[in-house]
Design a protein around this motif. Sequence first.
Motif, PDB file in Angstrom:
ATOM      1  N   LEU A 155       7.607   6.377  -5.786  1.00 36.82           N
ATOM      2  CA  LEU A 155       8.047   6.447  -4.404  1.00 36.82           C
ATOM      3  C   LEU A 155       7.032   7.200  -3.543  1.00 36.82           C
ATOM      4  N   ALA A 156       6.483   8.294  -4.065  1.00 38.12           N
ATOM      5  CA  ALA A 156       5.480   9.049  -3.309  1.00 38.12           C
ATOM      6  C   ALA A 156       4.234   8.199  -3.065  1.00 38.12           C
ATOM      7  N   ARG A 157       3.861   7.380  -4.049  1.00 38.66           N
ATOM      8  CA  ARG A 157       2.687   6.525  -3.892  1.00 38.66           C
ATOM      9  C   ARG A 157       2.947   5.406  -2.890  1.00 38.66           C
ATOM     10  N   ASP A 158       4.175   4.888  -2.865  1.00 38.31           N
ATOM     11  CA  ASP A 158       4.495   3.854  -1.884  1.00 38.31           C
ATOM     12  C   ASP A 158       4.635   4.436  -0.477  1.00 38.31           C
ATOM     13  N   LEU A 159       5.038   5.694  -0.372  1.00 40.98           N
ATOM     14  CA  LEU A 159       5.007   6.371   0.928  1.00 40.98           C
ATOM     15  C   LEU A 159       3.569   6.399   1.451  1.00 40.98           C
ATOM     16  N   HIS A 160       2.628   6.724   0.575  1.00 37.61           N
ATOM     17  CA  HIS A 160       1.210   6.761   0.937  1.00 37.61           C
ATOM     18  C   HIS A 160       0.752   5.370   1.388  1.00 37.61           C
ATOM     19  N   ARG A 161       1.207   4.328   0.705  1.00 40.11           N
ATOM     20  CA  ARG A 161       0.827   2.953   1.062  1.00 40.11           C
ATOM     21  C   ARG A 161       1.413   2.558   2.417  1.00 40.11           C
ATOM     22  N   PHE A 162       2.621   3.021   2.704  1.00 41.31           N
ATOM     23  CA  PHE A 162       3.228   2.741   4.003  1.00 41.31           C
ATOM     24  C   PHE A 162       2.420   3.385   5.128  1.00 41.31           C
ATOM     25  N   LEU A 163       2.056   4.657   4.958  1.00 38.98           N
ATOM     26  CA  LEU A 163       1.265   5.335   5.974  1.00 38.98           C
ATOM     27  C   LEU A 163      -0.091   4.655   6.154  1.00 38.98           C
ATOM     28  N   SER A 164      -0.690   4.225   5.056  1.00 38.22           N
ATOM     29  CA  SER A 164      -1.964   3.517   5.125  1.00 38.22           C
ATOM     30  C   SER A 164      -1.803   2.187   5.860  1.00 38.22           C
ATOM     31  N   PHE A 165      -0.678   1.499   5.634  1.00 38.67           N
ATOM     32  CA  PHE A 165      -0.392   0.231   6.301  1.00 38.67           C
ATOM     33  C   PHE A 165      -0.314   0.430   7.814  1.00 38.67           C
ATOM     34  N   VAL A 166       0.376   1.503   8.231  1.00 40.55           N
ATOM     35  CA  VAL A 166       0.498   1.783   9.667  1.00 40.55           C
ATOM     36  C   VAL A 166      -0.855   2.155  10.262  1.00 40.55           C
ATOM     37  N   MET A 167      -1.678   2.852   9.489  1.00 39.75           N
ATOM     38  CA  MET A 167      -3.003   3.246   9.980  1.00 39.75           C
ATOM     39  C   MET A 167      -3.903   2.037  10.219  1.00 39.75           C
ATOM     40  N   HIS A 168      -3.825   1.032   9.349  1.00 36.44           N
ATOM     41  CA  HIS A 168      -4.776  -0.075   9.392  1.00 36.44           C
ATOM     42  C   HIS A 168      -4.218  -1.355  10.018  1.00 36.44           C
ATOM     43  N   ASN A 169      -2.974  -1.305  10.498  1.00 31.55           N
ATOM     44  CA  ASN A 169      -2.378  -2.494  11.103  1.00 31.55           C
ATOM     45  C   ASN A 169      -1.637  -2.136  12.385  1.00 31.55           C
ATOM     46  N   ASP A 170      -1.580  -3.083  13.301  1.00 32.71           N
ATOM     47  CA  ASP A 170      -0.706  -2.940  14.462  1.00 32.71           C
ATOM     48  C   ASP A 170       0.703  -3.313  14.011  1.00 32.71           C
ATOM     49  N   VAL A 171       1.633  -2.379  14.189  1.00 33.04           N
ATOM     50  CA  VAL A 171       2.996  -2.596  13.685  1.00 33.04           C
ATOM     51  C   VAL A 171       3.982  -2.529  14.856  1.00 33.04           C
ATOM     52  N   PRO A 172       4.318  -3.670  15.434  1.00 34.93           N
ATOM     53  CA  PRO A 172       5.274  -3.687  16.547  1.00 34.93           C
ATOM     54  C   PRO A 172       6.713  -3.598  16.062  1.00 34.93           C
ATOM     55  N   LEU A 173       7.604  -3.182  16.948  1.00 36.98           N
ATOM     56  CA  LEU A 173       9.025  -3.050  16.638  1.00 36.98           C
ATOM     57  C   LEU A 173       9.835  -4.050  17.453  1.00 36.98           C
ATOM     58  N   THR A 174      10.926  -4.503  16.872  1.00 34.22           N
ATOM     59  CA  THR A 174      11.855  -5.361  17.605  1.00 34.22           C
ATOM     60  C   THR A 174      12.616  -4.517  18.612  1.00 34.22           C
ATOM     61  N   ALA A 175      13.398  -5.186  19.460  1.00 36.11           N
ATOM     62  CA  ALA A 175      14.206  -4.466  20.447  1.00 36.11           C
ATOM     63  C   ALA A 175      15.200  -3.538  19.759  1.00 36.11           C
ATOM     64  N   GLU A 176      15.591  -3.879  18.530  1.00 29.41           N
ATOM     65  CA  GLU A 176      16.532  -3.055  17.765  1.00 29.41           C
ATOM     66  C   GLU A 176      15.850  -1.852  17.122  1.00 29.41           C
ATOM     67  N   GLY A 177      14.515  -1.852  17.109  1.00 26.19           N
ATOM     68  CA  GLY A 177      13.775  -0.729  16.537  1.00 26.19           C
ATOM     69  C   GLY A 177      13.289  -0.959  15.124  1.00 26.19           C
ATOM     70  N   ALA A 178      13.323  -2.224  14.657  1.00 25.27           N
ATOM     71  CA  ALA A 178      12.909  -2.540  13.293  1.00 25.27           C
ATOM     72  C   ALA A 178      11.501  -3.105  13.270  1.00 25.27           C
ATOM     73  N   ILE A 179      10.795  -2.880  12.158  1.00 29.66           N
ATOM     74  CA  ILE A 179       9.536  -3.566  11.917  1.00 29.66           C
ATOM     75  C   ILE A 179       9.857  -5.054  11.753  1.00 29.66           C
ATOM     76  N   TYR A 180       9.075  -5.917  12.382  1.00 30.84           N
ATOM     77  CA  TYR A 180       9.325  -7.353  12.262  1.00 30.84           C
ATOM     78  C   TYR A 180       9.306  -7.770  10.794  1.00 30.84           C
ATOM     79  N   ARG A 181      10.144  -8.749  10.466  1.00 26.56           N
ATOM     80  CA  ARG A 181      10.350  -9.129   9.078  1.00 26.56           C
ATOM     81  C   ARG A 181       9.061  -9.614   8.405  1.00 26.56           C
ATOM     82  N   GLN A 182       8.195 -10.319   9.162  1.00 28.72           N
ATOM     83  CA  GLN A 182       6.960 -10.777   8.541  1.00 28.72           C
ATOM     84  C   GLN A 182       6.063  -9.606   8.159  1.00 28.72           C
ATOM     85  N   HIS A 183       6.108  -8.535   8.972  1.00 27.66           N
ATOM     86  CA  HIS A 183       5.349  -7.332   8.637  1.00 27.66           C
ATOM     87  C   HIS A 183       5.985  -6.609   7.448  1.00 27.66           C
ATOM     88  N   GLN A 184       7.328  -6.617   7.415  1.00 23.82           N
ATOM     89  CA  GLN A 184       8.010  -6.000   6.274  1.00 23.82           C
ATOM     90  C   GLN A 184       7.609  -6.685   4.973  1.00 23.82           C
TER      91      GLN A 184
END
Length: 376
Positions: A155-184
């Motif tokens: 889990l700690a390693r996947d947390l690191h991967r999530f932060l890295s994903f946000v650093m290297h990608n544009d991650v938009p949110l839906t009106a509900e506040g969720a990461i778009y499903r294709q990005h998920q």
Amino acid sequence: MNIAELLTYTDIDQLNRIRRTYGFEGSVHSKNELIRTLLFHLGGRRELSEQIRSCDAVQNRFLQLVFFDLRDVFSMEELLGKAKAAFGKEEGDLRSLILWLLKRGWLFPGVTPRTRHLYQVPGDLKEKINRLFAEEYLEDAVEEPVVYRDEQGMLARDLHRFLSFVMHNDVPLTAEGAIYRQHQRKLFKSFIVPEKPVDKKGWRFGFGRRYHLYPDRFSLIYDYAYYQGYITEEETGWIRLTEKGAGKILNDETESSQEIYRFWLRLYRKPVPHLPVVVRWIDLLARGRWTSVGVISKAVADWIESYYYETEETLLRRILKMMMHLGVVRMGEGADGKELVSVTEEGHALITGVSGFSEEGLDDRFSNPLFGKRLV
């Protein structure tokens, strides 16, 4: 302190009150003789077992709340809080439970300058009583599972991967506040333990501010990153990495398992107020051995109540599932199909290293998805 030391500090009148509680005769010619008599009675395995069996339901719950707590020293306010929890919805004299422990010699007034206005549980007595609690439920030796899952450190390693994903990608949110499903989907494929976006047909609330938007494991990762200030949700509708979050990636820092575990305890105490008792039971029953989920279910029956759409059974399974994701337990299946649980050594260190009893639930800023929103 152990019980022999605490008895030594106790005045002879209190020692005689303890003796009379058990209804046995002991020499009162000297304090030392009286202490030896009490130790012989209080330290015996059979005697302790009989005393625990003689407790009523409220006394039994109070004993667990006091003896499962990692701390040995308590204030009167803390003991009264535990007594109130032991009575639950029943009415009762809270102080009578504390007096009951004092009379039995299972609790003592503090004896050092630091504990003078506090109350202390004998450390060695606590260990004996906790073992006896566990033995009431433990089955005969359980065979090793045919298959099992162990997610320690993942889990700690996947947390690191999530932060890295946000650093290297544009991650938009839906009106509900969720990461778009294709990005998920793209993100989850990069995880050591992949998940799928949630099916919005079911009810999902109560286990975090973004729990209704994401699968269980990623919901914890996301909320933890938000709580720690590693990510921010901008009003423009994007997730951004903060300077603090970027530092975790640039310095290749692995998150502390203890901090993630502590966060989970605080987050899940909202739907499961007595979660610290539940995880202590799991540790007592499944450390260094495989134990069936059925045995654990019986032991924790008093401590889990249904929560909206969640039954006692589904709540326990959710707790065990998250403990597996946290690396606290391994989960397996026996040849007969029986579900089995085993606490890992890292898990035991986490459970005994974080006093869940003194951890308060998270406030609404980090646990309620409606916090700060106007309800129409």
